[in-house]
Motif scaffolding. Structure first.
Motif, mmCIF file in Angstrom:
data_model
loop_
_atom_site.group_PDB
_atom_site.id
_atom_site.type_symbol
_atom_site.label_atom_id
_atom_site.label_comp_id
_atom_site.label_asym_id
_atom_site.label_seq_id
_atom_site.Cartn_x
_atom_site.Cartn_y
_atom_site.Cartn_z
ATOM 1 N N VAL A 139 0.748 -1.131 -0.110
ATOM 2 C CA VAL A 139 -0.152 -0.106 -0.183
ATOM 3 C C VAL A 139 0.613 1.118 -0.068
ATOM 4 O O VAL A 139 0.628 2.086 -0.696
ATOM 5 N N VAL A 140 2.078 1.231 0.963
ATOM 6 C CA VAL A 140 2.769 2.573 0.978
ATOM 7 C C VAL A 140 3.450 2.792 -0.342
ATOM 8 O O VAL A 140 3.365 4.007 -0.828
ATOM 9 N N THR A 141 4.083 1.938 -0.765
ATOM 10 C CA THR A 141 4.857 2.077 -2.256
ATOM 11 C C THR A 141 3.883 2.388 -3.357
ATOM 12 O O THR A 141 4.318 3.183 -4.172
ATOM 13 N N ALA A 142 2.896 1.733 -3.394
ATOM 14 C CA ALA A 142 1.822 2.251 -4.379
ATOM 15 C C ALA A 142 1.565 3.515 -4.329
ATOM 16 O O ALA A 142 1.314 4.292 -5.159
ATOM 17 N N ARG A 143 0.933 4.066 -3.041
ATOM 18 C CA ARG A 143 0.787 5.410 -2.869
ATOM 19 C C ARG A 143 1.975 6.362 -3.204
ATOM 20 O O ARG A 143 1.842 7.550 -3.542
ATOM 21 N N TRP A 144 3.288 6.044 -2.913
ATOM 22 C CA TRP A 144 4.604 6.787 -3.143
ATOM 23 C C TRP A 144 4.659 7.009 -4.541
ATOM 24 O O TRP A 144 4.848 7.918 -4.985
ATOM 25 N N SER A 145 4.010 5.975 -5.326
ATOM 26 C CA SER A 145 4.011 6.101 -6.725
ATOM 27 C C SER A 145 2.751 6.884 -7.434
ATOM 28 O O SER A 145 2.489 6.789 -8.530
ATOM 29 N N HIS A 146 1.967 7.258 -6.446
ATOM 30 C CA HIS A 146 0.794 8.169 -6.776
ATOM 31 C C HIS A 146 -0.343 7.290 -7.369
ATOM 32 O O HIS A 146 -1.070 7.590 -8.525
ATOM 33 N N ARG A 147 -0.366 5.910 -7.055
ATOM 34 C CA ARG A 147 -1.325 5.191 -7.712
ATOM 35 C C ARG A 147 -2.449 5.261 -6.754
ATOM 36 O O ARG A 147 -2.670 6.067 -5.488
ATOM 37 N N THR A 148 -3.529 5.068 -7.143
ATOM 38 C CA THR A 148 -5.081 5.418 -6.534
ATOM 39 C C THR A 148 -5.060 4.367 -5.105
ATOM 40 O O THR A 148 -4.512 3.523 -5.133
ATOM 41 N N THR A 155 -2.478 -3.822 -4.669
ATOM 42 C CA THR A 155 -1.021 -3.918 -4.477
ATOM 43 C C THR A 155 -0.765 -4.826 -3.193
ATOM 44 O O THR A 155 0.089 -5.551 -3.169
ATOM 45 N N GLY A 156 -1.287 -4.087 -2.188
ATOM 46 C CA GLY A 156 -1.012 -4.708 -0.719
ATOM 47 C C GLY A 156 -1.583 -6.025 -0.706
ATOM 48 O O GLY A 156 -0.843 -6.930 0.078
ATOM 49 N N LEU A 157 -2.580 -6.290 -1.318
ATOM 50 C CA LEU A 157 -3.111 -7.593 -1.329
ATOM 51 C C LEU A 157 -2.387 -8.690 -1.931
ATOM 52 O O LEU A 157 -2.116 -9.744 -1.587
ATOM 53 N N VAL A 158 -1.853 -8.180 -3.153
ATOM 54 C CA VAL A 158 -0.809 -9.062 -3.912
ATOM 55 C C VAL A 158 0.292 -9.252 -2.909
ATOM 56 O O VAL A 158 0.890 -10.627 -2.995
ATOM 57 N N ASP A 159 0.828 -8.501 -2.287
ATOM 58 C CA ASP A 159 2.035 -8.415 -1.657
ATOM 59 C C ASP A 159 1.745 -9.440 -0.321
ATOM 60 O O ASP A 159 2.448 -10.250 -0.072
ATOM 61 N N ALA A 160 0.564 -9.317 0.122
ATOM 62 C CA ALA A 160 0.155 -10.258 1.293
ATOM 63 C C ALA A 160 0.151 -11.488 0.909
ATOM 64 O O ALA A 160 0.344 -12.435 1.441
ATOM 65 N N LEU A 161 -0.415 -11.823 -0.406
ATOM 66 C CA LEU A 161 -0.681 -12.898 -0.749
ATOM 67 C C LEU A 161 0.776 -13.711 -0.768
ATOM 68 O O LEU A 161 0.891 -14.911 -0.603
ATOM 69 N N LEU A 162 1.719 -13.159 -1.151
ATOM 70 C CA LEU A 162 3.228 -13.997 -0.863
ATOM 71 C C LEU A 162 3.376 -14.574 0.337
ATOM 72 O O LEU A 162 4.005 -15.735 0.463
ATOM 73 N N GLY A 163 3.063 -13.755 1.366
ATOM 74 C CA GLY A 163 3.260 -14.291 2.662
ATOM 75 C C GLY A 163 2.040 -15.405 2.786
ATOM 76 O O GLY A 163 2.467 -16.607 3.720
ATOM 77 N N MET A 164 0.915 -15.394 2.561
ATOM 78 C CA MET A 164 0.033 -16.493 2.514
ATOM 79 C C MET A 164 0.346 -17.735 1.759
ATOM 80 O O MET A 164 -0.051 -18.849 2.451
ATOM 81 N N ILE A 165 1.302 -17.687 0.737
ATOM 82 C CA ILE A 165 1.469 -18.722 0.050
ATOM 83 C C ILE A 165 2.541 -19.490 0.785
ATOM 84 O O ILE A 165 2.517 -20.944 1.171
ATOM 85 N N VAL A 166 3.440 -18.849 1.479
ATOM 86 C CA VAL A 166 4.262 -19.647 2.594
ATOM 87 C C VAL A 166 3.599 -20.181 3.528
ATOM 88 O O VAL A 166 3.910 -21.441 3.939
ATOM 89 N N VAL A 167 2.451 -19.444 4.424
ATOM 90 C CA VAL A 167 1.686 -20.034 5.398
ATOM 91 C C VAL A 167 1.006 -21.346 4.866
ATOM 92 O O VAL A 167 0.843 -22.362 5.640
#
Length: 174
Positions: A139-148, A155-167
């Motif tokens: 979320v933070v990096t997408a907002r830094w890039s001026h995304r809505t 983007t945050g959900l996709v990143d979190a999905l990486l952790g969920m894959i490990v779990v």
């Protein structure tokens, strides 16, 4: 005629800021996924003693440091431009986000090892912590890039999905 290969100072400063944001995202995501993976691997055999959790914290820190050194050194040797004397140190220092991303999990594991909270089941708190970090980084990096906000949350959900894959992989493998 002016040298066309030289960057004006403002371009260098702008590029460096962009590189820092990329490093935070890359290092943060890599470090959080590394922390999830290490916690899953280290707790596979049910080591839930305080000493076991201190051991887990130490191994996570050693692995993160080794990963940061390897990644920084790989960047250094992969660059095709001439190097200055201290560029190798700069390449290594630029890997700080990876180390910073694993420190909350190291503290969580070490705290369980020091008796601040029960060592049994702390891996689940570590998974939640790292998934939350992954979401926040996205979320933070997408907002830094001026995304809505919608794109940032996605983007945050996709990143979190990486952790969920490990779990999920950890649950299946156990």
């Amino acid at each position: 005629m002016a040298d066309s290969t030289a960057d004006p100072p403002t371009a260098v400063a702008a590029r460096r800021g962009h590189d820092t944001r990329e490093a935070v995202l890359f290092g943060g995501v890599y470090g959080s996924v590394l922390a999830c993976s290490m916690v899953a691997a280290l707790t596979q055999y049910g080591q839930t003693s305080r000493a076991g959790r201190r051991y887990d914290a130490l191994w996570l820190l050693v692995t993160a440091l080794a990963s940061a050194l390897a990644h920084g050194y790989a960047h250094y040797i992969a660059e095709r431009e001439p190097h200055r004397r201290w560029d190798v140190l700069r390449a290594l220092v630029d890997e700080w986000p990876l180390i910073a991303a694993v420190l909350p999990t190291v503290l969580l594991l070490a705290g369980a090892g020091w008796g601040w909270w029960p060592p049994k089941g702390v891996e689940y708190a570590a998974f939640v912590l790292n998934i939350a970090l992954l979401f926040t980084l996205g979320v933070v990096t997408a907002r830094w890039s001026h995304r809505t906000w919608l794109v940032a949350v996605g983007t945050g959900l996709v990143d979190a999905l990486l952790g969920m894959i490990v779990v999920v992989a950890n649950a299946i493998i156990k």
